[in-house]
Design a protein around this motif. Structure first.
Motif, PDB file in Angstrom:
ATOM      1  N   MET A   1       2.439  10.488  -7.151  1.00  0.00           N
ATOM      2  CA  MET A   1       3.304  10.874  -8.267  1.00  0.00           C
ATOM      3  C   MET A   1       2.474  11.189  -9.509  1.00  0.00           C
ATOM      4  O   MET A   1       2.675  12.231 -10.159  1.00  0.00           O
ATOM      5  CB  MET A   1       4.292   9.743  -8.571  1.00  0.00           C
ATOM      6  CG  MET A   1       5.138   9.944  -9.819  1.00  0.00           C
ATOM      7  SD  MET A   1       6.085   8.460 -10.278  1.00  0.00           S
ATOM      8  CE  MET A   1       4.749   7.400 -10.908  1.00  0.00           C
ATOM      9  N   MET A   2       1.554  10.303  -9.865  1.00  0.00           N
ATOM     10  CA  MET A   2       0.708  10.518 -11.045  1.00  0.00           C
ATOM     11  C   MET A   2      -0.188  11.743 -10.861  1.00  0.00           C
ATOM     12  O   MET A   2      -0.373  12.546 -11.789  1.00  0.00           O
ATOM     13  CB  MET A   2      -0.154   9.280 -11.311  1.00  0.00           C
ATOM     14  CG  MET A   2       0.594   8.120 -11.898  1.00  0.00           C
ATOM     15  SD  MET A   2       1.160   8.469 -13.588  1.00  0.00           S
ATOM     16  CE  MET A   2       1.902   6.875 -13.995  1.00  0.00           C
ATOM     17  N   PHE A   3      -0.755  11.896  -9.681  1.00  0.00           N
ATOM     18  CA  PHE A   3      -1.620  13.042  -9.385  1.00  0.00           C
ATOM     19  C   PHE A   3      -0.887  14.356  -9.633  1.00  0.00           C
ATOM     20  O   PHE A   3      -1.379  15.245 -10.340  1.00  0.00           O
ATOM     21  CB  PHE A   3      -2.108  12.965  -7.944  1.00  0.00           C
ATOM     22  CG  PHE A   3      -2.980  14.124  -7.535  1.00  0.00           C
ATOM     23  CD1 PHE A   3      -4.343  14.076  -7.711  1.00  0.00           C
ATOM     24  CD2 PHE A   3      -2.422  15.273  -6.970  1.00  0.00           C
ATOM     25  CE1 PHE A   3      -5.157  15.150  -7.341  1.00  0.00           C
ATOM     26  CE2 PHE A   3      -3.207  16.346  -6.604  1.00  0.00           C
ATOM     27  CZ  PHE A   3      -4.584  16.290  -6.786  1.00  0.00           C
ATOM     28  N   LEU A   4       0.306  14.490  -9.053  1.00  0.00           N
ATOM     29  CA  LEU A   4       1.068  15.727  -9.186  1.00  0.00           C
ATOM     30  C   LEU A   4       1.556  15.944 -10.611  1.00  0.00           C
ATOM     31  O   LEU A   4       1.562  17.075 -11.115  1.00  0.00           O
ATOM     32  CB  LEU A   4       2.254  15.715  -8.222  1.00  0.00           C
ATOM     33  CG  LEU A   4       1.912  15.845  -6.737  1.00  0.00           C
ATOM     34  CD1 LEU A   4       3.144  15.592  -5.875  1.00  0.00           C
ATOM     35  CD2 LEU A   4       1.332  17.222  -6.438  1.00  0.00           C
TER      36      LEU A   4
ATOM     37  N   ASN B   1      -5.322   1.626 -12.264  1.00  0.00           N
ATOM     38  CA  ASN B   1      -5.689   2.149 -10.945  1.00  0.00           C
ATOM     39  C   ASN B   1      -4.723   3.211 -10.441  1.00  0.00           C
ATOM     40  O   ASN B   1      -5.084   4.048  -9.610  1.00  0.00           O
ATOM     41  CB  ASN B   1      -5.751   0.997  -9.933  1.00  0.00           C
ATOM     42  CG  ASN B   1      -6.881   0.030 -10.225  1.00  0.00           C
ATOM     43  OD1 ASN B   1      -7.912   0.420 -10.763  1.00  0.00           O
ATOM     44  ND2 ASN B   1      -6.693  -1.239  -9.887  1.00  0.00           N
ATOM     45  N   ILE B   2      -3.482   3.156 -10.942  1.00  0.00           N
ATOM     46  CA  ILE B   2      -2.495   4.182 -10.592  1.00  0.00           C
ATOM     47  C   ILE B   2      -2.630   5.382 -11.524  1.00  0.00           C
ATOM     48  O   ILE B   2      -2.662   6.537 -11.084  1.00  0.00           O
ATOM     49  CB  ILE B   2      -1.063   3.606 -10.688  1.00  0.00           C
ATOM     50  CG1 ILE B   2      -0.884   2.418  -9.726  1.00  0.00           C
ATOM     51  CG2 ILE B   2      -0.022   4.696 -10.421  1.00  0.00           C
ATOM     52  CD1 ILE B   2      -1.003   2.756  -8.276  1.00  0.00           C
ATOM     53  N   ARG B   3      -2.750   5.112 -12.822  1.00  0.00           N
ATOM     54  CA  ARG B   3      -2.792   6.174 -13.832  1.00  0.00           C
ATOM     55  C   ARG B   3      -4.015   7.071 -13.701  1.00  0.00           C
ATOM     56  O   ARG B   3      -3.962   8.268 -14.020  1.00  0.00           O
ATOM     57  CB  ARG B   3      -2.743   5.549 -15.233  1.00  0.00           C
ATOM     58  CG  ARG B   3      -2.899   6.539 -16.390  1.00  0.00           C
ATOM     59  CD  ARG B   3      -1.816   7.616 -16.393  1.00  0.00           C
ATOM     60  NE  ARG B   3      -2.011   8.558 -17.477  1.00  0.00           N
ATOM     61  CZ  ARG B   3      -2.876   9.571 -17.442  1.00  0.00           C
ATOM     62  NH1 ARG B   3      -3.625   9.788 -16.356  1.00  0.00           N
ATOM     63  NH2 ARG B   3      -2.982  10.385 -18.478  1.00  0.00           N
ATOM     64  N   VAL B   4      -5.128   6.523 -13.200  1.00  0.00           N
ATOM     65  CA  VAL B   4      -6.355   7.317 -13.088  1.00  0.00           C
ATOM     66  C   VAL B   4      -6.162   8.520 -12.169  1.00  0.00           C
ATOM     67  O   VAL B   4      -6.824   9.549 -12.322  1.00  0.00           O
ATOM     68  CB  VAL B   4      -7.531   6.442 -12.574  1.00  0.00           C
ATOM     69  CG1 VAL B   4      -7.349   6.068 -11.102  1.00  0.00           C
ATOM     70  CG2 VAL B   4      -8.869   7.151 -12.785  1.00  0.00           C
TER      71      VAL B   4
ATOM     72  N   ASN C   1       0.817  -1.222   0.000  1.00  0.00           N
ATOM     73  CA  ASN C   1       0.000   0.000   0.000  1.00  0.00           C
ATOM     74  C   ASN C   1       0.845   1.264   0.000  1.00  0.00           C
ATOM     75  O   ASN C   1       0.463   2.271  -0.605  1.00  0.00           O
ATOM     76  CB  ASN C   1      -0.936   0.003   1.208  1.00  0.00           C
ATOM     77  CG  ASN C   1      -2.096  -0.954   1.030  1.00  0.00           C
ATOM     78  OD1 ASN C   1      -2.515  -1.217  -0.104  1.00  0.00           O
ATOM     79  ND2 ASN C   1      -2.614  -1.480   2.132  1.00  0.00           N
ATOM     80  N   THR C   2       1.990   1.244   0.683  1.00  0.00           N
ATOM     81  CA  THR C   2       2.847   2.431   0.732  1.00  0.00           C
ATOM     82  C   THR C   2       3.331   2.807  -0.662  1.00  0.00           C
ATOM     83  O   THR C   2       3.288   3.983  -1.059  1.00  0.00           O
ATOM     84  CB  THR C   2       4.052   2.191   1.657  1.00  0.00           C
ATOM     85  OG1 THR C   2       3.576   1.891   2.967  1.00  0.00           O
ATOM     86  CG2 THR C   2       4.937   3.429   1.709  1.00  0.00           C
ATOM     87  N   ILE C   3       3.795   1.810  -1.414  1.00  0.00           N
ATOM     88  CA  ILE C   3       4.268   2.071  -2.775  1.00  0.00           C
ATOM     89  C   ILE C   3       3.105   2.502  -3.663  1.00  0.00           C
ATOM     90  O   ILE C   3       3.249   3.427  -4.473  1.00  0.00           O
ATOM     91  CB  ILE C   3       4.953   0.815  -3.356  1.00  0.00           C
ATOM     92  CG1 ILE C   3       6.262   0.552  -2.612  1.00  0.00           C
ATOM     93  CG2 ILE C   3       5.217   0.981  -4.852  1.00  0.00           C
ATOM     94  CD1 ILE C   3       6.985  -0.702  -3.052  1.00  0.00           C
ATOM     95  N   ARG C   4       1.954   1.856  -3.502  1.00  0.00           N
ATOM     96  CA  ARG C   4       0.774   2.219  -4.306  1.00  0.00           C
ATOM     97  C   ARG C   4       0.390   3.678  -4.073  1.00  0.00           C
ATOM     98  O   ARG C   4       0.083   4.416  -5.017  1.00  0.00           O
ATOM     99  CB  ARG C   4      -0.394   1.299  -3.976  1.00  0.00           C
ATOM    100  CG  ARG C   4      -1.638   1.581  -4.825  1.00  0.00           C
ATOM    101  CD  ARG C   4      -2.783   0.637  -4.508  1.00  0.00           C
ATOM    102  NE  ARG C   4      -2.496  -0.713  -4.981  1.00  0.00           N
ATOM    103  CZ  ARG C   4      -2.184  -1.738  -4.203  1.00  0.00           C
ATOM    104  NH1 ARG C   4      -2.101  -1.565  -2.880  1.00  0.00           N
ATOM    105  NH2 ARG C   4      -1.951  -2.923  -4.709  1.00  0.00           N
ATOM    106  N   ILE C   5       0.417   4.101  -2.823  1.00  0.00           N
ATOM    107  CA  ILE C   5       0.066   5.498  -2.494  1.00  0.00           C
ATOM    108  C   ILE C   5       1.096   6.455  -3.086  1.00  0.00           C
ATOM    109  O   ILE C   5       0.739   7.497  -3.650  1.00  0.00           O
ATOM    110  CB  ILE C   5      -0.023   5.683  -0.957  1.00  0.00           C
ATOM    111  CG1 ILE C   5      -1.249   4.931  -0.418  1.00  0.00           C
ATOM    112  CG2 ILE C   5      -0.105   7.165  -0.593  1.00  0.00           C
ATOM    113  CD1 ILE C   5      -1.292   4.864   1.104  1.00  0.00           C
TER     114      ILE C   5
END
Length: 411
Positions: A12-15, A132-135, A3-7
């Protein structure tokens, strides 16, 4: 993936895309109102995106893939980008501004590939995990637009007149500074160790040129370049047009396009399975023509719904052509040329196609000025609508779906 890496990857993608959405959407309005840029000058500034896209493969292929960790280069590029954003915030001359934005785009465009590299390096099953990360990147772009319109109110007529739109660069710069520092905490992504000599043809994807011997792929390749001409009109003129038309909170409302993009992405497998590649991509092309007709004949008052529909069509315009095109390219290339073919299409669209498109959009905008110094927006939109419809006809007439092997799509 824990979960830590996923967050961390999600942040990263958000910013990454919050930064882009925070200044690029309103750029045309800022240039016209704050720097009094002509259509040609505005086109030159927007074209820096294309030059960045052309130069990016060299930075990735010659440096990032061979010598340094991706997350460290990502951090350095964003820290330098934060400095350039501050210079853009302070700039009052369009020529000097162009120098800063060109430098910025040369640094920013490679980060689009770097964030993907960092993310993919942590995934065991990219097909299931990446979306799920890219979104969060799409969410970042949307929230940047909503913040500008509904929190800071920098895109109101009064705020634009006071020069507050330049604050978007400050907002993007702060986000770039945060991402630059944050990048050094991301999971280590070491370079690909290789003793093979790097070839320029590999970096630019030119080895995939032999795919053009296939008539269908050649038609798709040419259509990809041509459809970027009307696409450039949207990037360059949509926000200035909505502002001139008196649409309230135009930046926030343009975020509807990104929401639409996320939703229609889910429909691509359905269209592919039921109608095939040709009909799917034709729907995307036709959507470009329809949206510009809506822009041409809508207005900011009683017909404002036409403008909103035009914005909402962005999902069909972008996903049904560009995402479908990437899937089609992947299926045609085979294992040997997959990366090269995607690089070639990126060079053709965001490089060559958009360069031509921005130049045409700037020339059209300059040549349809009204006597009172305004713009004949109806003609500015009718012309790209005609170009999009012409590309639609070319593809419909010359692309032979019967020669294509049915492609299954999973997203």
């Amino acid at each position: 993936m824990n979960n830590t890496i996923r967050i961390k990857l999600s942040v990263m993608m958000f910013l990454e895309f919050f930064i882009w959405g925070a200044w690029f959407v309103t750029l045309g309005t800022f240039l016209g109102n704050n720097l009094k840029a002509s259509g040609a000058e505005t086109a030159a500034v927007f074209s820096t995106q294309s030059w960045g896209a052309i130069i990016a493969p060299f930075i990735i292929g010659l440096i990032a893939d061979r010598y340094f960790n991706a997350e460290k280069i990502l951090g350095i590029l964003h820290l330098a980008g934060a400095f350039l954003m501050y210079q853009m915030y302070q700039s009052q001359d369009v020529s000097l501004f162009y120098t800063y934005v060109l430098s910025y785009m040369v640094l920013y465009m490679p980060t689009l590939a770097l964030v993907n590299s960092v993310a993919f390096n942590q995934m065991k099953d990219a097909e299931k995990e990446f979306a799920n990360i890219r979104v969060w990147g799409t969410i970042g772009w949307i929230l940047a637009g909503l913040a500008i319109s509904f929190i800071f109110h920098w895109d109101t007529t009064e705020a634009i007149g006071q020069g507050l739109l330049k604050n978007t660069f400050l907002l993007a710069g702060i986000a770039a500074l945060i991402l630059g520092i944050f990048s050094f905490t991301l999971p280590q992504t070491p370079p690909k160790v290789s003793d093979e000599k790097v070839k320029i043809t590999d970096i630019l994807g030119l080895d995939a040129l032999q795919l053009l011997k296939d008539k269908n792929f050649l038609i798709f390749f040419i259509s990809s370049i041509l459809i970027c001409i009307p696409l450039a009109f949207y990037y360059q003129n949509a926000h200035p047009y909505l502002t001139a038309a008196g649409v309230e909170n135009p930046t926030g409302k343009m975020a509807i396009g990104q929401i639409s993009e996320a939703l229609f992405l889910l429909l691509i497998p359905v269209f592919f399975g039921r109608y095939g590649f040709k009909k799917t991509i034709l729907v995307g092309m036709l959507a470009w023509a329809i949206r510009y007709v809506l822009f041409a004949y809508g207005n900011g008052s009683d017909l404002s719904f036409m403008l909103i529909i035009g914005i909402a069509l962005h999902g069909i315009c972008y996903d049904f052509f560009f995402v479908s095109g990437q899937i089609y390219t992947n299926s045609k290339a085979g294992e040997k040329y997959k990366s090269a073919a995607q690089g070639l299409i990126t060079l053709a669209t965001y490089g060559i196609g958009m360069l031509i498109g921005f130049a045409v959009a700037g020339w059209i905008t300059d040549n349809y000025k009204t006597v009172d110094g305004g713009t004949n927006w109806q003609m500015v939109w009718i012309i790209p609508a005609g170009i999009a419809f012409a590309v639609f006809l070319i593809f419909a007439l010359f692309f032979d779906q019967k020669k294509e092997v049915k492609t299954t799509v999973t997203l």
